[in-house]
Design an enzyme around this catalytic site. Structure first.
Site, PDB file in Angstrom:
ATOM      1  N   LYS A  90       5.785  10.731   7.018  1.00 24.07           N
ATOM      2  CA  LYS A  90       5.952   9.364   6.523  1.00 24.07           C
ATOM      3  C   LYS A  90       4.601   8.682   6.487  1.00 24.07           C
ATOM      4  O   LYS A  90       3.872   8.669   7.483  1.00 24.07           O
ATOM      5  CB  LYS A  90       6.892   8.572   7.455  1.00 24.07           C
ATOM      6  CG  LYS A  90       7.212   7.188   6.918  1.00 24.07           C
ATOM      7  CD  LYS A  90       8.286   7.273   5.859  1.00 24.07           C
ATOM      8  CE  LYS A  90       8.410   5.965   5.076  1.00 24.07           C
ATOM      9  NZ  LYS A  90       7.362   5.799   4.041  1.00 24.07           N
ATOM     10  N   LYS A 114       1.054   5.811  15.076  1.00 26.45           N
ATOM     11  CA  LYS A 114       1.652   4.540  14.677  1.00 26.45           C
ATOM     12  C   LYS A 114       3.160   4.702  14.523  1.00 26.45           C
ATOM     13  O   LYS A 114       3.950   3.917  15.057  1.00 26.45           O
ATOM     14  CB  LYS A 114       1.040   4.056  13.358  1.00 26.45           C
ATOM     15  CG  LYS A 114       1.630   2.752  12.843  1.00 26.45           C
ATOM     16  CD  LYS A 114       1.194   2.455  11.414  1.00 26.45           C
ATOM     17  CE  LYS A 114      -0.296   2.376  11.288  1.00 26.45           C
ATOM     18  NZ  LYS A 114      -0.717   1.914   9.940  1.00 26.45           N
ATOM     19  N   LYS A 126      -0.145  11.109   4.819  1.00 28.64           N
ATOM     20  CA  LYS A 126      -0.818  10.155   3.943  1.00 28.64           C
ATOM     21  C   LYS A 126      -1.233  10.889   2.674  1.00 28.64           C
ATOM     22  O   LYS A 126      -1.415  12.120   2.689  1.00 28.64           O
ATOM     23  CB  LYS A 126      -2.053   9.567   4.624  1.00 28.64           C
ATOM     24  CG  LYS A 126      -2.431   8.186   4.129  1.00 28.64           C
ATOM     25  CD  LYS A 126      -1.528   7.105   4.680  1.00 28.64           C
ATOM     26  CE  LYS A 126      -1.979   5.723   4.227  1.00 28.64           C
ATOM     27  NZ  LYS A 126      -1.171   4.660   4.838  1.00 28.64           N
ATOM     28  N   ASP A 166       0.308   1.750  -0.483  1.00 22.48           N
ATOM     29  CA  ASP A 166      -0.891   1.462   0.298  1.00 22.48           C
ATOM     30  C   ASP A 166      -1.838   0.735  -0.653  1.00 22.48           C
ATOM     31  O   ASP A 166      -1.388   0.191  -1.671  1.00 22.48           O
ATOM     32  CB  ASP A 166      -1.513   2.753   0.855  1.00 22.48           C
ATOM     33  CG  ASP A 166      -2.538   2.491   1.956  1.00 22.48           C
ATOM     34  OD1 ASP A 166      -3.740   2.450   1.635  1.00 22.48           O
ATOM     35  OD2 ASP A 166      -2.157   2.331   3.129  1.00 22.48           O
ATOM     36  N   THR A 209       4.345  -5.612   7.082  1.00 20.65           N
ATOM     37  CA  THR A 209       3.100  -5.342   7.803  1.00 20.65           C
ATOM     38  C   THR A 209       2.467  -6.645   8.269  1.00 20.65           C
ATOM     39  O   THR A 209       2.046  -6.766   9.425  1.00 20.65           O
ATOM     40  CB  THR A 209       2.113  -4.553   6.915  1.00 20.65           C
ATOM     41  OG1 THR A 209       2.751  -3.377   6.422  1.00 20.65           O
ATOM     42  CG2 THR A 209       0.883  -4.156   7.712  1.00 20.65           C
ATOM     43  N   ASN A 240      -1.282  -7.477  -0.152  1.00 22.41           N
ATOM     44  CA  ASN A 240       0.021  -7.642   0.459  1.00 22.41           C
ATOM     45  C   ASN A 240      -0.051  -8.010   1.947  1.00 22.41           C
ATOM     46  O   ASN A 240       0.572  -8.972   2.402  1.00 22.41           O
ATOM     47  CB  ASN A 240       0.797  -6.331   0.274  1.00 22.41           C
ATOM     48  CG  ASN A 240       2.203  -6.405   0.796  1.00 22.41           C
ATOM     49  OD1 ASN A 240       3.027  -7.105   0.246  1.00 22.41           O
ATOM     50  ND2 ASN A 240       2.475  -5.687   1.871  1.00 22.41           N
ATOM     51  N   SER A 385       9.913   0.512   6.686  1.00 23.13           N
ATOM     52  CA  SER A 385      10.122   1.691   5.843  1.00 23.13           C
ATOM     53  C   SER A 385      11.156   2.612   6.474  1.00 23.13           C
ATOM     54  O   SER A 385      12.019   3.166   5.793  1.00 23.13           O
ATOM     55  CB  SER A 385       8.803   2.450   5.639  1.00 23.13           C
ATOM     56  OG  SER A 385       7.993   1.806   4.688  1.00 23.13           O
TER      57      SER A 385
END
Length: 453
Positions: A90, A114, A126, A166, A209, A240, A385
């Site tokens: 993820k 994280k 990622k 992202d 976030t 964002n 998420s």
């Protein structure tokens, strides 16, 4: 550093000497866990740390697409599948000219711990490309996204790897990529998060976030007898994360003074209020403009172009109570850290991934600044998420109030987990060590149970 841990770090640097960002992330992590090596001999015997610093899989591929002039363009695409110990990979996709293996490996490595801190069943990964959506037409962005997903589709899935957005990947890009995945796989599943709530996304995901960052900061400040109410804050970035950090800071009574983008910074001595924030959202999300236009509209604000920067970023030289770096990696260096300390900053909370370099982090923590590392402080995005994945699996959609309540609970628990690990294994208030150790312990327990994989 323990001889065993030093040997692991030396091996990482020797194998990939050019991957500076990855070295930085691994160095911070290993320094934190170094103190508990002798307490947990199985980490050495089972070579847990050696496995943690090596991705399970790296996918790299060519992305051909045709621009509006009819010319063929070629970019590189990547997916780093770092760890599936706790669940499917993820992590976001980043579209930016700076994307390379080092940047993505550092992001994937940070993502593992994280994600583990959220308490959800999520692995870490990622991906992205050196393609930049900036200045491209919608048709060009769609052409790239469809080509990118034509290859990536075979490597992801709702129980395998679930990407998100992202830098450079917002609602538009996610929509194009999800559409291409659905077309190729012939299935409507929760393979992406950050989708529109209209077609499977979660409420509060765009805000998560930034909101989560402020929720985490509140817990850390409360523990130190401080409050956001009546304070001033420095916020970097204008995307964002920065937008919703500002929104939640305003709600909590703090006055944000700054924003930035790749061309420069804005300082508004009167503060950014809700009306100005609405302008920023339209400027960046709809017009896709630059922050310099803010200074043209609000004449009391000051714009400093990047070309005028010295050794540090002047954004961090303005006096304020709290700092929220929300732009990109290594945006706070040693000069910036000294400026922040000189101006009596009380806390730095990382909204971006690794926005503070190691030397700057040492200066801040050594000066008594409350420091919230990104792998804990900005985990709100991946937390929601994970909640989006749960909603997709059950074919349900929770209300914004339900999601936000769960986000508040998750961020409070992350702070408690990190603080407890710091107190037990390092020292009270060392949230960097607490985050790394707590994340490592959860992942290592799963790895030990699953054998030599």
């Amino acid at each position: 550093m323990h001889e065993y841990v030093s040997r692991i770090l030396e091996g990482v640097i020797r194998r990939d000497p050019e991957q500076k960002e990855f070295h930085q992330a691994v160095t911070e992590f290993l320094k934190s866990v170094d103190s508990i090596i002798d307490q947990l001999p199985r980490l050495r015997f089972e070579k847990i740390l050696e496995r943690m610093v090596e991705p399970e899989r790296i996918v790299q591929f060519r992305v051909p697409w045709v621009d509006d002039s009819g010319s063929l363009q070629i970019n590189r695409g990547y997916r780093i599948q770092m760890s599936s110990a706790l669940g499917p990979y993820k992590g976001g996709l980043r579209f930016h000219a700076s994307v390379n293996l080092s940047v993505l490996k550092f992001l994937a490595f940070e993502q593992v711990y994280k994600n583990s801190l959220t308490g959800l069943l999520l692995g870490g990964g990622k991906g992205g490309s050196d393609f930049s959506p900036r200045g491209k037409s919608d048709r060009e962005v769609m052409a790239f996204c469809q080509s990118f997903m034509t290859e990536l589709t075979r490597h992801i899935g709702p129980d395998t790897d679930v990407p998100a957005g992202d830098i450079g990947v917002g609602a538009r890009e996610i929509g194009y990529m999800f559409g291409q995945y659905k077309r190729l796989a012939n299935e409507f599943t929760g393979v992406f998060t950050g989708k529109s709530p209209v077609w499977g996304g979660s409420f509060i995901r765009p805000e998560a976030t930034g909101y989560g960052l402020v929720y985490f900061a509140e817990q850390a400040l409360m523990d130190a007898g401080l409050s956001l109410s009546g304070s001033t804050s420095l916020v970097s970035g204008s995307g964002n994360v920065a937008q919703y950090t500002i929104e939640k800071l305003l709600e909590r009574g703090s006055k944000p003074l700054t924003i930035s983008d790749s061309e420069g910074i804005i300082y508004d001595p009167e503060g950014i209020d809700n009306k100005k924030l609405a302008y920023i959202k339209t400027l960046k999300n709809v017009k896709r403009g630059r922050v310099k236009e803010y200074a043209d509209t609000y004449r009391n604000s000051v714009f400093t172009p990047r070309s005028a920067y010295g050794e540090g970023n002047p954004l961090w030289n303005y006096p304020a109570d709290y700092a929220f770096p929300c732009a990109t990696q290594n945006e706070i260096n040693e000069v910036d850290a000294r400026n922040l300390v000189a101006n009596n900053i009380k806390a730095v909370m990382e909204g971006a991934n690794m926005p503070t370099n190691l030397e700057a982090q040492h200066i801040l923590t050594g000066s008594g600044v409350i420091f919230g590392p990104g792998k804990a402080a900005n985990a709100g995005g991946v937390a929601v998420s994970g909640l989006e994945m749960a909603q997709n699996s059950s074919r349900l959609q929770w209300t914004p109030q339900e999601v936000d309540a769960r986000l508040v609970s998750i961020m409070k628990n992350i702070y408690k987990t990190v603080d407890q690990a710091a107190t037990t294994y390092a020292k009270k208030g060392d949230l960097v060590a607490g985050a790394n150790i707590a994340g490592m312990l959860r992942v290592s327990d799963a790895m030990l149970a699953q054998g030599y994989v």
